[in-house]
Design an enzyme around this catalytic site. Structure first.
Site, PDB file in Angstrom:
ATOM      1  N   HIS A   1       0.709  -1.232   0.047  1.00 20.94           N
ATOM      2  CA  HIS A   1       0.129  -0.006   0.110  1.00 20.94           C
ATOM      3  C   HIS A   1       0.918   1.211   0.072  1.00 20.94           C
ATOM      4  O   HIS A   1       2.028   1.380   0.599  1.00 20.94           O
ATOM      5  CB  HIS A   1      -0.766  -0.238   1.362  1.00 20.94           C
ATOM      6  CG  HIS A   1      -2.142   0.838   1.136  1.00 20.94           C
ATOM      7  ND1 HIS A   1      -2.026   2.150   1.319  1.00 20.94           N
ATOM      8  CD2 HIS A   1      -3.413   0.806   0.875  1.00 20.94           C
ATOM      9  CE1 HIS A   1      -3.164   2.975   1.130  1.00 20.94           C
ATOM     10  NE2 HIS A   1      -3.964   1.860   0.848  1.00 20.94           N
TER      11      HIS A   1
ATOM     12  N   ASP B   1      -7.982  -5.466   0.345  1.00 17.85           N
ATOM     13  CA  ASP B   1      -8.685  -6.035  -0.864  1.00 17.85           C
ATOM     14  C   ASP B   1      -8.240  -7.764  -0.739  1.00 17.85           C
ATOM     15  O   ASP B   1      -8.690  -8.259  -1.613  1.00 17.85           O
ATOM     16  CB  ASP B   1      -7.824  -5.409  -2.122  1.00 17.85           C
ATOM     17  CG  ASP B   1      -8.464  -4.235  -2.443  1.00 17.85           C
ATOM     18  OD1 ASP B   1      -9.618  -4.004  -2.150  1.00 17.85           O
ATOM     19  OD2 ASP B   1      -7.514  -3.323  -3.003  1.00 17.85           O
TER      20      ASP B   1
HETATM   21  N1  ACO Z   1       4.113  -7.850  -4.969  1.00 13.78           N
HETATM   22  C1  ACO Z   1       5.622  -7.527  -4.846  1.00 13.78           C
HETATM   23  N2  ACO Z   1       6.298  -6.406  -4.761  1.00 13.78           N
HETATM   24  C2  ACO Z   1       5.744  -5.428  -4.387  1.00 13.78           C
HETATM   25  C3  ACO Z   1       4.317  -5.202  -4.500  1.00 13.78           C
HETATM   26  C4  ACO Z   1       3.552  -6.459  -4.491  1.00 13.78           C
HETATM   27  N3  ACO Z   1       2.249  -6.485  -4.361  1.00 13.78           N
HETATM   28  N4  ACO Z   1       3.905  -4.140  -4.140  1.00 13.78           N
HETATM   29  C5  ACO Z   1       4.760  -3.493  -3.868  1.00 13.78           C
HETATM   30  N5  ACO Z   1       5.985  -4.158  -4.002  1.00 13.78           N
HETATM   31  C6  ACO Z   1       7.399  -3.668  -4.019  1.00 13.78           C
HETATM   32  C7  ACO Z   1       7.740  -2.754  -5.580  1.00 13.78           C
HETATM   33  O1  ACO Z   1       8.444  -3.582  -6.580  1.00 13.78           O
HETATM   34  C8  ACO Z   1       8.987  -2.101  -4.539  1.00 13.78           C
HETATM   35  O2  ACO Z   1      10.142  -2.747  -4.647  1.00 13.78           O
HETATM   36  P1  ACO Z   1      11.658  -2.003  -4.818  1.00 13.78           P
HETATM   37  O3  ACO Z   1      11.793  -0.979  -3.833  1.00 13.78           O
HETATM   38  O4  ACO Z   1      12.615  -3.086  -4.813  1.00 13.78           O
HETATM   39  O5  ACO Z   1      11.567  -1.590  -6.010  1.00 13.78           O
HETATM   40  C9  ACO Z   1       8.586  -1.805  -3.301  1.00 13.78           C
HETATM   41  O6  ACO Z   1       7.731  -2.903  -3.109  1.00 13.78           O
HETATM   42  C10 ACO Z   1       7.671  -0.400  -3.208  1.00 13.78           C
HETATM   43  O7  ACO Z   1       6.718  -0.569  -4.077  1.00 13.78           O
HETATM   44  P2  ACO Z   1       6.057   0.628  -4.737  1.00 13.78           P
HETATM   45  O8  ACO Z   1       5.725   0.289  -6.097  1.00 13.78           O
HETATM   46  O9  ACO Z   1       6.967   1.726  -4.937  1.00 13.78           O
HETATM   47  O10 ACO Z   1       5.022   1.179  -3.997  1.00 13.78           O
HETATM   48  P3  ACO Z   1       3.794   1.942  -4.389  1.00 13.78           P
HETATM   49  O11 ACO Z   1       3.470   2.850  -3.096  1.00 13.78           O
HETATM   50  O12 ACO Z   1       4.054   2.738  -5.594  1.00 13.78           O
HETATM   51  O13 ACO Z   1       2.556   1.155  -4.785  1.00 13.78           O
HETATM   52  C11 ACO Z   1       0.657  -0.284  -4.635  1.00 13.78           C
HETATM   53  C12 ACO Z   1       1.500   0.861  -3.915  1.00 13.78           C
HETATM   54  C13 ACO Z   1      -0.043   0.238  -5.986  1.00 13.78           C
HETATM   55  C14 ACO Z   1      -0.569  -0.691  -3.881  1.00 13.78           C
HETATM   56  C15 ACO Z   1       1.484  -1.594  -4.852  1.00 13.78           C
HETATM   57  O14 ACO Z   1       1.722  -2.005  -3.413  1.00 13.78           O
HETATM   58  C16 ACO Z   1       0.798  -2.627  -5.606  1.00 13.78           C
HETATM   59  O15 ACO Z   1       0.949  -2.551  -6.897  1.00 13.78           O
HETATM   60  N6  ACO Z   1       0.153  -3.741  -4.909  1.00 13.78           N
HETATM   61  C17 ACO Z   1      -0.659  -4.723  -5.443  1.00 13.78           C
HETATM   62  C18 ACO Z   1      -2.126  -3.903  -5.988  1.00 13.78           C
HETATM   63  C19 ACO Z   1      -2.957  -3.765  -4.741  1.00 13.78           C
HETATM   64  O16 ACO Z   1      -3.200  -4.589  -3.748  1.00 13.78           O
HETATM   65  N7  ACO Z   1      -3.318  -2.713  -4.823  1.00 13.78           N
HETATM   66  C20 ACO Z   1      -4.471  -2.550  -3.813  1.00 13.78           C
HETATM   67  C21 ACO Z   1      -4.102  -1.275  -2.954  1.00 13.78           C
HETATM   68  S1  ACO Z   1      -5.260  -0.774  -1.688  1.00 13.78           S
HETATM   69  C22 ACO Z   1      -6.624  -0.090  -2.398  1.00 13.78           C
HETATM   70  O17 ACO Z   1      -6.637   0.462  -3.227  1.00 13.78           O
HETATM   71  C23 ACO Z   1      -7.777  -0.316  -1.414  1.00 13.78           C
END
Ligand code: ACO
Length: 433
Positions: free
Chosen positions: A310, A368
């Site tokens: 998140h 979610d």
């Molecule tokens: N699976 C694997 N790796 C992940 C995930 C994941 N679900 N989420 C984040 N990471 C990793 C990224 O690759 C990144 O790694 P790095 O630092 O080595 O490059 C690190 O964790 C930070 O992630 P970001 O992408 O910078 O985080 P951001 O804040 O941009 O994204 C998001 C947040 C979009 C929710 C992301 O975690 C994601 O795509 N999760 C899966 C989708 C999801 O569950 N969305 C629901 C959100 S809650 C809602 O809307 C109610």
């Protein structure tokens, strides 16, 4: 910004020039550096694509501390609200900033109940869509079309019209959403019934048929109401910020909410609840979990663990905590405890929570991850999961929209950019290129 307290200033030295930037303090949470005069003082903008360090507005509705895992509406914790209140109370709280007393609640529930029918001509809109249209596409169209049916609540400068638009939106969303489902399965539309609660009405319009009486399981009604509470608002997320930006131009509220629904649809936001189920089906068996965990960690593979991570929570999403408990109860009651998908989800959660990659990045299950499992057990098809999120979030969107319009300092939102394209060049006629 009227209630923000001055809390000192920050000194910025740029190109040999020193400017003092005011620091402002809210009631709780991080202070902000007020950069509104930065451009006029220095000729420079701040650069913050994806808004990781930007407070885009001030608000008194919802507070999140993502480090600790706190979510509060109007000062009340989400655990307290989900455990003790109803979705109608939370709607009132978000619209009026205070919980209702009994008389106010009864009055509010009546108002919502008596706005739940759709203009009869709105039925015809559904027939314009293909039966296999994604219900979120239908939602965007039908909610946007409310602007064409309720002209007497689109004057954003009239406080009474703003309130009626809010009531209409909250009241009609269950009917709009249930009809999107009915249309997709080819069953007759059911009209709302005034003797049923908000959640019960929605369940009946979704799962009932005119041929027989529909009696909702009270445990399912409770779970539905809880899911609505947990999704009601979440401060300045992507869809809410979209609603605010659309509204900042003076667009009518129904058009703005349609923009919010479009933003919610994406798998990085509300679309994640259906993506979780699709992912679990793709994993298929516990023995395949290590392979998918490996893929999630591989930067060259676009696969991510849906329902994990998140932008704001770097701790357990408090909504996920509430839903995890409720998932146990509901699945037990519905006799779905042995669902292999649920077992798979629990195993995946356990493995991910112990994995160094997820631990280091503070990637916890979000709301979610569990909502999809409960919604599936209730009987909703995966394509409806994000629709349910939109239904519940409508109150947050409209409350945030209303708060913004009622702010005397409100102006159109207009981000700037760091330009990296071509500089000035002369046009070359097509035959000379
Ligand atoms: N699976 C694997 N790796 C992940 C995930 C994941 N679900 N989420 C984040 N990471 C990793 C990224 O690759 C990144 O790694 P790095 O630092 O080595 O490059 C690190 O964790 C930070 O992630 P970001 O992408 O910078 O985080 P951001 O804040 O941009 O994204 C998001 C947040 C979009 C929710 C992301 O975690 C994601 O795509 N999760 C899966 C989708 C999801 O569950 N969305 C629901 C959100 S809650 C809602 O809307 C109610």
């Amino acid at each position: 910004m009227s209630d923000a307290k001055p809390a000192g200033s920050a000194t910025l030295t740029v190109d040999g020039q020193t400017v003092e930037l005011p620091i402002l303090e809210g009631t709780v949470g991080p202070k902000v550096i007020d950069v509104r005069k930065l451009y006029s003082q220095t000729g420079m903008f701040t650069y913050d694509p994806s808004y990781t360090s930007t407070a885009s507005c001030d608000s008194a509705l919802t507070y999140i501390d993502g480090e600790v895992g706190i979510l509060r509406h109007g000062g009340y914790s989400i655990e307290d609200l989900a455990g003790n209140s109803s979705f109608m109370e939370v709607c009132y709280l978000l619209l009026h900033h205070e919980l209702p007393n009994q008389a106010e609640l009864t009055d509010f529930e009546n108002t919502i109940t008596y706005h739940s029918m759709l203009h009869e001509q709105m039925r015809n809109l559904y027939g314009g869509f293909r039966r296999d249209a994604h219900p979120m596409a239908v939602m965007i169209g039908v909610v946007g079309a409310m602007s064409a049916f309720y002209h007497d609540s689109t004057d954003i400068n009239d406080p009474q019209q703003r309130l009626i638009a809010s009531h209409r939106l909250i009241a009609k969303m269950p009917t709009i959403a249930a009809w999107a489902y009915k249309y997709s399965v080819g069953q007759p539309f059911l009209y709302p019934r005034n003797d049923l609660s908000y959640a019960e009405n929605f369940l009946r319009m979704t799962f009932g048929v005119p041929a027989e009486e529909y009696v909702a399981n009270p445990a399912v009604v409770d779970a539905m109401d809880k899911i609505f509470i947990l999704h009601a608002d979440h401060e300045q997320n992507a869809s809410t910020s979209t609603v605010r930006l659309a509204g900042s131009s003076g667009a009518n509220p129904f058009a703005c909410i349609a923009a919010g629904i479009a933003t919610l649809w994406g798998p990085a936001h509300g679309g994640a609840n259906s993506a979780v189920l699709e992912m679990l089906e793709q994993i298929g068996d516990k023995k395949n979990i290590p392979e998918f965990i490996k893929r999630a960690k591989d930067k060259d593979d676009p696969f991510r663990l849906m329902g994990f991570g998140h932008r704001v929570y770097k701790n357990y999403d408090p909504r996920a905590g509430v839903l995890k408990k409720s998932a146990d109860d509901v699945l037990e009651l519905l006799g779905a405890k042995d669902d292999p998908l649920l077992e798979l989800a629990m195993e995946l959660e356990k493995i991910a929570l112990e994995d160094e990659y997820f631990v280091d990045r503070k990637l916890f299950p979000n709301v979610d991850f569990y909502s999809g499992i409960i919604l599936k057990a209730i009987g909703f098809p995966t394509s409806m999961f994000t629709v349910l999120f939109a239904l519940a979030r409508s109150v947050g969107w409209i409350a945030q929209w209303k708060e913004m319009i009622e702010d005397p300092d409100q102006r159109i939102g207009r981000p700037r950019q760091l330009f990296l394209g071509a500089t000035d060049r002369e046009y070359v006629p097509v035959d000379k290129r």
